[in-house]
Design an enzyme around this catalytic site. Structure first.
Site, PDB file in Angstrom:
ATOM      1  N   LYS A  51      -4.576  -0.816  21.184  1.00 51.65           N
ATOM      2  CA  LYS A  51      -4.257  -0.096  22.489  1.00 51.65           C
ATOM      3  C   LYS A  51      -5.237   0.978  22.689  1.00 51.65           C
ATOM      4  O   LYS A  51      -5.191   1.444  24.032  1.00 51.65           O
ATOM      5  CB  LYS A  51      -2.941   0.867  21.767  1.00 51.65           C
ATOM      6  CG  LYS A  51      -3.494   1.889  20.598  1.00 51.65           C
ATOM      7  CD  LYS A  51      -1.972   2.730  20.233  1.00 51.65           C
ATOM      8  CE  LYS A  51      -2.180   3.404  19.264  1.00 51.65           C
ATOM      9  NZ  LYS A  51      -3.420   4.653  19.588  1.00 51.65           N
ATOM     10  N   THR A  52      -6.117   1.259  21.761  1.00 48.17           N
ATOM     11  CA  THR A  52      -7.170   2.311  22.351  1.00 48.17           C
ATOM     12  C   THR A  52      -8.264   1.707  23.206  1.00 48.17           C
ATOM     13  O   THR A  52      -8.510   2.124  24.301  1.00 48.17           O
ATOM     14  CB  THR A  52      -7.884   2.913  21.036  1.00 48.17           C
ATOM     15  OG1 THR A  52      -7.138   3.325  20.276  1.00 48.17           O
ATOM     16  CG2 THR A  52      -9.047   3.695  21.380  1.00 48.17           C
ATOM     17  N   ASP A 235      -1.547   8.877  25.127  1.00 56.50           N
ATOM     18  CA  ASP A 235      -1.810   7.840  23.937  1.00 56.50           C
ATOM     19  C   ASP A 235      -0.590   8.324  22.847  1.00 56.50           C
ATOM     20  O   ASP A 235      -0.176   9.696  22.922  1.00 56.50           O
ATOM     21  CB  ASP A 235      -2.922   7.934  23.235  1.00 56.50           C
ATOM     22  CG  ASP A 235      -3.395   7.063  21.944  1.00 56.50           C
ATOM     23  OD1 ASP A 235      -2.471   6.100  21.943  1.00 56.50           O
ATOM     24  OD2 ASP A 235      -4.430   7.270  21.317  1.00 56.50           O
ATOM     25  N   GLU A 236      -0.118   7.140  21.975  1.00 52.69           N
ATOM     26  CA  GLU A 236       0.638   7.674  20.840  1.00 52.69           C
ATOM     27  C   GLU A 236       1.812   8.468  21.585  1.00 52.69           C
ATOM     28  O   GLU A 236       2.557   9.526  21.183  1.00 52.69           O
ATOM     29  CB  GLU A 236       0.195   8.647  19.915  1.00 52.69           C
ATOM     30  CG  GLU A 236      -0.998   7.909  19.093  1.00 52.69           C
ATOM     31  CD  GLU A 236      -0.629   6.910  18.207  1.00 52.69           C
ATOM     32  OE1 GLU A 236       0.620   6.469  18.227  1.00 52.69           O
ATOM     33  OE2 GLU A 236      -1.272   6.413  17.500  1.00 52.69           O
ATOM     34  N   GLN A 266       6.795   2.833  15.472  1.00 54.93           N
ATOM     35  CA  GLN A 266       5.910   3.708  14.497  1.00 54.93           C
ATOM     36  C   GLN A 266       6.188   5.108  14.820  1.00 54.93           C
ATOM     37  O   GLN A 266       5.212   6.304  14.381  1.00 54.93           O
ATOM     38  CB  GLN A 266       4.608   3.336  14.697  1.00 54.93           C
ATOM     39  CG  GLN A 266       3.997   2.048  14.324  1.00 54.93           C
ATOM     40  CD  GLN A 266       2.447   1.767  14.567  1.00 54.93           C
ATOM     41  OE1 GLN A 266       1.775   2.250  13.704  1.00 54.93           O
ATOM     42  NE2 GLN A 266       2.241   1.051  15.646  1.00 54.93           N
ATOM     43  N   ARG A 611      -0.632  -1.212   7.579  1.00 52.08           N
ATOM     44  CA  ARG A 611      -1.920  -0.537   7.168  1.00 52.08           C
ATOM     45  C   ARG A 611      -2.701  -1.669   6.459  1.00 52.08           C
ATOM     46  O   ARG A 611      -4.025  -1.433   6.431  1.00 52.08           O
ATOM     47  CB  ARG A 611      -1.769   0.638   6.240  1.00 52.08           C
ATOM     48  CG  ARG A 611      -1.125   1.968   6.784  1.00 52.08           C
ATOM     49  CD  ARG A 611      -1.325   2.544   7.987  1.00 52.08           C
ATOM     50  NE  ARG A 611      -0.678   1.494   9.135  1.00 52.08           N
ATOM     51  CZ  ARG A 611      -1.010   1.662  10.423  1.00 52.08           C
ATOM     52  NH1 ARG A 611      -1.912   2.127  10.927  1.00 52.08           N
ATOM     53  NH2 ARG A 611       0.175   0.989  11.282  1.00 52.08           N
TER      54      ARG A 611
END
Length: 741
Positions: A51-52, A235-236, A266, A611
């Protein structure tokens, strides 16, 4: 209020040529997101889906294709680290100067806007920012002045009350008080705001609320920024609270494009005010036609992703996606059932040693837990084994005692109305100003409706000497570069001398040396700040320090394990992950079970699973020491939601159960029985129990029930009973006092 005269800057922009490699390497969904037309969109980005890269490439694409200038971009992140990463990547993509771009956190961007329009926001030009600790001190001071009982109204509870209401966009006058208790809290809220206004300080929640109110009431200013920021990228997005979303809506207006990247699976910060429902509201409010799902994962092996997908499908009201990877399926997920929490920790230590022998660095291994209290046994075992570890999220640099003292001197020099700063350093280092003198100072300030500084200037004696010290520091640092200001203050305030003196104490030597090293590092921090920001002002550095407070500072370079809560692990990844303490009421947490809402707990488990890149362990214990008592539990219901074929069960040998050592374990022979009965816990052997499965029993507290499982015998035995009223319970036979029905 007089409307400001706002002039749109004349920006001459020659967009750089399109980098031919800009879009190379993107998968079809990533490329589709980057090349979207100038309209609002939601990018549903799964864990490890890049995503970044998509967000940064989208910005570079808009600039290089001439759709917008760098000054026309507003990009919002949740951490300074993420903002810095975005700027770094963007600099590598395009030959542009990124320093002036509006890329930062909500708090950072609001601070920037308020600094530019401080008059319109009714703030002093040098307003300071209270971190969480300073805000709590301010509330305690106010409570004392208002004679508020701190037992009936705990200061932290009031701090949360004020913060949560501000994050909902509410001032004290807008909070509904249904009873005298709440009315008193509202009164403190109102007085706290008045105190902050008087002293020229703002807390973190105030930054956003004040900025929102500024744009809401000032049409000319609002239209200026709406005209400037044609492209807003977030973002997020799943972590936004109601006020943050309203702020974004104001800036976007009717015509700007809001490009939101997030993952509803998330969303794990409801306790901080995050509202996962903002994603659904975005779709409705902005008439979003483009929802692009980034489902290809570049982090984990297939089995790990399949487990995560299977788990999260049990949640309701998801936007929906399914992670997949081109990588191999990889190893099965290892599930370990320990006799006790000590056994669980010992098993983990043995596995870590083996992984380390196989070439996996300790820093590539993480131990995750639901609650901080669980780390005690793990840490004890790691220390005993001589394994280096680091508790992620330890005390931050700008929150260390000596750093806060030094910054308080700077804050008071910059803004003498800052009462919190004055109270922190008026008698540190000790200069003979006792508690009674400070109380008298506060009383004088209250009577005369002034700041403590004004009261101190008229106090006389040692208090006047302190005022003289601050004035001397101010005059002695005029026109000095920022690093020299810092060095001067550290030397002449007495801080360096104080800790040098403490070095002579055997018990405090190491602590004093560390504090002196940190103070020296503070000088380095100012030098780096000036270099990176091309800003030599004290106000800018103090703002930087306040905004940095609350973000994790990297530790040293030693190879060490990572211990952390699952919440702290979000955004990180490791070769190997141990998710520990997977027992019902622990993970998922009892509070969520009682509330009948496991969705966020399941999202938390989803985050924990994703993770891991290569190897994942799920561990739990039959008994655990909690609050000084042994508690018996059953396996987490989340384990039952994972496909059996993905799991490799490990358990201690039955014959060694009471004296179990982790060197003796084997593949679990009853995993299938567990998976085949979703409502039942893992079955156990019953060597000599006096109770039989199916027998009806009576318990004085829980009433009548049926034995569903047994384990052990004699005083060490226990049974599981399904009670009509209380549900399923594990009971120790030595204390249960069951009777047959």
């Amino acid at each position: 209020m007089k409307q400001p005269t706002v002039c749109l800057p004349v920006i001459v922009w020659d967009n750089p040529p399109m980098n031919p490699t800009l879009l190379s390497g993107l998968n079809p969904e990533q490329r589709a997101a980057v090349e979207l037309p100038a309209r609002s969109a939601l990018i549903l980005a799964g864990a490890g889906s890049g995503k970044t890269r998509v967000l940064t490439t989208r910005i570079a694409y808009l600039i290089s294709t001439g759709q917008v200038s760098p000054q026309g971009i507003l990009a919002v992140t949740f951490t300074n680290k993420a903002a810095k990463e975005m700027v770094t990547r963007l600099s590598a993509m395009l030959p542009i100067n990124t320093r002036g771009m509006w890329i930062g956190t909500f708090h950072g961007l609001c601070n920037r806007m308020l600094r530019a329009h401080y008059r319109e926001a009714n703030l002093p030009q040098t307003f300071q920012i209270l971190d969480s600790g300073d805000q709590l001190s301010a509330i305690k001071r106010l409570m004392k002045a208002m004679n508020v009982d701190d037992e009936k109204y705990p200061p932290r509870e009031l701090q949360n009350f004020i913060g949560s209401n501000k994050e909902q966009g509410l001032r004290a006058s807008e909070v509904e008080a249904y009873d005298p208790y709440t009315r008193r809290k509202v009164e403190v809220f109102a007085e706290y705001d008045a105190q902050c206004q008087r002293e020229g300080v703002v807390d973190f929640s105030e930054l956003l609320l004040r900025c929102y109110e500024l744009l809401l009431r000032n049409q000319q200013l609002r239209e200026h920024y709406q005209e400037r920021f044609k492209h807003i990228l977030v973002d997020e997005f799943q972590d936004t609270n109601p006020l943050q979303y309203r702020w974004l809506k104001l800036l976007a207006g009717q015509n700007n494009a809001l490009f939101a990247v997030g993952d509803d699976d998330q969303s794990i910060y409801a306790f901080r005010g995050a509202n996962v429902g903002n994603m659904q509201e975005l779709l409705r409010d902005f008439h979003v036609e483009s929802v692009i799902k980034l489902e290809q994962n570049y982090r984990s092996h297939g089995n790990i992703l399949e487990a995560a997908n299977a788990l999260i499908q049990h949640n309701r009201n998801r936007l929906g996606k399914n992670l997949w990877t081109d990588a191999d399926k990889g190893e099965q997920i290892r599930v370990y059932e320990a006799g006790t929490d000590v056994d669980e920790a010992a098993f983990i230590v043995d596995e870590i040693r083996q992984l380390n022998r196989e070439g996996v660095r300790l820093s590539e291994i993480a131990l995750l837990y639901r609650s901080n209290a669980q780390s005690r046994v793990l840490e004890h075992s790691l220390v005993s084994a001589g394994l280096s570890y680091r508790v992620y999220g330890g005390l931050r640099f700008f929150e260390r005692q000596e750093i806060k003292h030094a910054l308080a001197y700077l804050r008071l020099m910059e803004n003498t109305d800052d009462d919190n700063a004055l109270l922190r350093i008026i008698n540190f280092p000790t200069r003979g100003i006792g508690a009674r003198s400070i109380e008298q100072l506060q009383e004088a300030a209250k009577i005369n409706n002034t700041t403590l500084w004004d009261a101190a200037a008229r106090a006389g004696g040692k208090v006047t000497a302190f005022v003289g010290l601050i004035e001397s520091l101010r005059s002695g640092t005029q026109n000095l570069p920022l690093p020299e200001i810092m060095e001067h203050v550290l030397q002449h305030s007495g801080l360096i001398a104080h800790y040098e003196t403490e070095k002579t104490s055997v018990t405090k030597r190491r602590e004093a040396e560390e504090r002196l090293e940190n103070l020296n590092e503070l000088i380095s921090a100012t030098t780096l700040f000036v270099y990176e920001n091309e800003d030599d002002s004290l106000t800018a550095f103090l703002t930087h320090a306040s905004l940095k407070s609350g973000e994790h500072q990297a530790g040293d370079s030693e190879d060490a394990l990572h211990l952390m809560t699952v919440h702290a692990a979000k955004g990180l990844e490791f070769h190997t992950v141990f998710i520990t303490g997977l027992e019902e009421s622990l993970f998922p947490h009892q509070n969520s079970i009682d509330n009948g809402d496991l969705d966020e707990e399941r999202r938390l488990m989803y985050v924990a699973i994703t993770r891991a890149r290569r190897r994942l362990y799920l561990t739990f214990a039959q008994s655990r020491m909690l609050h000084g008592q042994t508690h018996y539990g059953t396996a987490s219901s989340f384990l039952r939601e994972l496909p059996e074929e993905l799991l490799h069960w490990i358990t201690p040998r039955v014959s060694a159960r009471k004296t179990f050592h982790t060197s003796s374990y084997e593949t679990n022979s009853y995993a299938k029985a567990f998976a085949a009965s979703p409502a039942a816990p893992i079955p156990h052997v019953s060597p000599d129990s006096i109770w039989r499965i199916g027998q009806r029993v009576f318990h004085q507290k829980f009433g009548e029930g049926v034995v569903t499982d047994t384990e052990g015998g004699g005083s060490d035995g226990r049974v599981q009973v399904n009670f009509k009223r209380a549900g399923s319970k594990w009971l120790a036979l030595e204390y249960a006092k069951l009777t047959a029905v």
